[in-house]
Design a protein around this motif. Structure first.
Motif, mmCIF file in Angstrom:
data_model
loop_
_atom_site.group_PDB
_atom_site.id
_atom_site.type_symbol
_atom_site.label_atom_id
_atom_site.label_comp_id
_atom_site.label_asym_id
_atom_site.label_seq_id
_atom_site.Cartn_x
_atom_site.Cartn_y
_atom_site.Cartn_z
ATOM 1 N N ASP A 55 -2.950 -0.444 -8.619
ATOM 2 C CA ASP A 55 -4.127 0.389 -8.642
ATOM 3 C C ASP A 55 -3.339 1.596 -8.817
ATOM 4 O O ASP A 55 -2.261 1.740 -8.173
ATOM 5 N N GLU A 56 -4.179 2.870 -9.166
ATOM 6 C CA GLU A 56 -4.096 4.088 -8.649
ATOM 7 C C GLU A 56 -3.927 4.689 -7.788
ATOM 8 O O GLU A 56 -3.359 5.399 -7.089
ATOM 9 N N GLU A 57 -5.405 4.211 -7.123
ATOM 10 C CA GLU A 57 -5.577 5.341 -5.877
ATOM 11 C C GLU A 57 -5.073 4.277 -4.286
ATOM 12 O O GLU A 57 -4.895 3.146 -4.119
ATOM 13 N N MET A 58 -5.377 5.458 -3.279
ATOM 14 C CA MET A 58 -5.871 4.541 -1.918
ATOM 15 C C MET A 58 -6.478 5.488 -1.381
ATOM 16 O O MET A 58 -6.687 6.759 -1.329
ATOM 17 N N SER A 73 0.084 -0.445 -4.787
ATOM 18 C CA SER A 73 -0.667 1.147 -5.095
ATOM 19 C C SER A 73 0.910 1.882 -5.970
ATOM 20 O O SER A 73 1.664 1.381 -5.835
ATOM 21 N N GLU A 102 1.899 4.663 -5.310
ATOM 22 C CA GLU A 102 2.751 5.278 -4.856
ATOM 23 C C GLU A 102 3.503 4.441 -3.824
ATOM 24 O O GLU A 102 4.793 4.183 -3.582
ATOM 25 N N SER A 121 -4.497 4.856 3.578
ATOM 26 C CA SER A 121 -3.738 3.995 3.083
ATOM 27 C C SER A 121 -4.415 2.258 2.687
ATOM 28 O O SER A 121 -3.863 1.812 2.456
ATOM 29 N N GLY A 172 -8.247 -2.504 -5.336
ATOM 30 C CA GLY A 172 -7.763 -3.390 -3.600
ATOM 31 C C GLY A 172 -8.762 -4.222 -3.749
ATOM 32 O O GLY A 172 -9.005 -4.858 -4.808
ATOM 33 N N ILE A 187 -5.669 0.446 -0.418
ATOM 34 C CA ILE A 187 -6.030 0.292 -1.668
ATOM 35 C C ILE A 187 -7.420 0.192 -2.475
ATOM 36 O O ILE A 187 -8.297 0.067 -1.555
ATOM 37 N N ALA A 214 0.868 -1.636 -0.032
ATOM 38 C CA ALA A 214 0.200 -0.119 -0.191
ATOM 39 C C ALA A 214 1.139 1.129 0.300
ATOM 40 O O ALA A 214 1.135 2.150 -1.140
ATOM 41 N N THR A 215 1.651 1.863 1.208
ATOM 42 C CA THR A 215 2.649 3.046 1.022
ATOM 43 C C THR A 215 3.517 2.449 1.320
ATOM 44 O O THR A 215 4.546 3.476 0.820
#
Ligand SMILES: O=P(O)(O)OC[C@H]1O[C@H](OP(=O)(O)OP(=O)(O)O)[C@H](O)[C@@H]1O
Ligand SMILES: O=c1cc[nH]c(=O)[nH]1
Length: 214
Positions: free
Chosen positions: A189-192, A167, A169, A196, A201, A198, A138-139
């Motif tokens: 995947d593009e977003e969170m 992600s 990021e 945080s 997700g 996903i 994720a992060t």
């Protein structure tokens, strides 16, 4: 190096779809099994990056030539969510040693969090190929922190990072902090969310595999 499994269509898409699907992911057995199956497929992909040496196998009828891997990787995972993915890797790298790490997010009042690493149980990693396996990137903070702790203790020869879903990021965080690591994921995947997680997700991978934390 970044490898993304779903850039090529395969049956792996079916396993990932079932893990993501809000209904089918409620079947814990199927969720863990799909995670394990993706672990096996990613292990197969990672194995293609190893060096190989020409060998001979004696069959009942003669000698067969075959290239065998030079590498016996150590398989590391972060509890809990990564366990079934790690099992998939163990199914293929069946003589490998393993390392286990407990790490969790400690959320502050502000909503920000830090990663707390509580325990690391590992064989000697000097000169070893390490495959760090965790379901969600994720992060990227958990994976980077754990890898840095291990790299501070051992001279790791080669580092692979494996996740089911990453992600953008998280990938960027890994690339910035572990530039030599090879990263293998099923999907990016593009977003969170603001917490945080996903998006899209699949939700909380540890809870889906093993039940909600108290
Ligand atoms: O990239 P990050 O932002 O660091 O997040 C990823 C972490 O989150 C998940 O664990 P989780 O916190 O859900 O714990 P669990 O496996 O015990 O449920 C996952 O297994 C990673 O360890
Ligand atoms: O999306 C996410 C992020 C962290 N941990 C999870 O289980 N899921």
């Amino acid at each position: 190096m970044l490898f993304v499994l779903n850039q090529t269509n395969s049956i792996a898409n079916q396993f990932l779809a079932e893990m993501r699907d809000a209904n089918s992911q409620q079947d814990k057995f199927r969720f863990r099994k799909n995670e394990e199956r993706l672990g096996e497929i990613l292990a197969y992909e990672v194995s293609k990056s190893f060096s190989y040496t020409a060998s001979e196998v004696t069959t009942p009828l003669g000698i067969a030539n075959i290239n065998l891997p030079d590498v016996q990787p150590v398989l590391a995972t972060i509890l809990r969510a990564g366990l079934p993915l790690h099992q998939g890797f163990m199914n293929f790298f069946d003589q490998s040693d393993s390392a286990f790490v407990t790490a969790c997010r400690k959320v502050k009042k502000s909503g920000n969090f830090t990663i707390q690493v509580d325990h690391i149980s590992t064989p000697n990693l000097d000169g070893k190929t390490l495959i760090m396996i965790d379901t969600m990137l994720a992060t990227g903070q958990s994976l980077v922190l754990v890898c840095k702790e291990l790299m501070a203790q051992y001279k790791i020869a080669d580092l692979h990072i494996v996740s089911v879903i990453a992600s953008m990021e998280g990938i960027a965080h890994v690339r910035a902090n572990l530039p030599k690591a090879k990263v293998w994921v099923c999907a990016v995947d593009e977003e969170m969310t603001s917490k945080s997680y996903i998006v899209p997700g699949l939700g909380d991978a540890g809870d889906l595999a093993f039940g909600e934390k108290a």
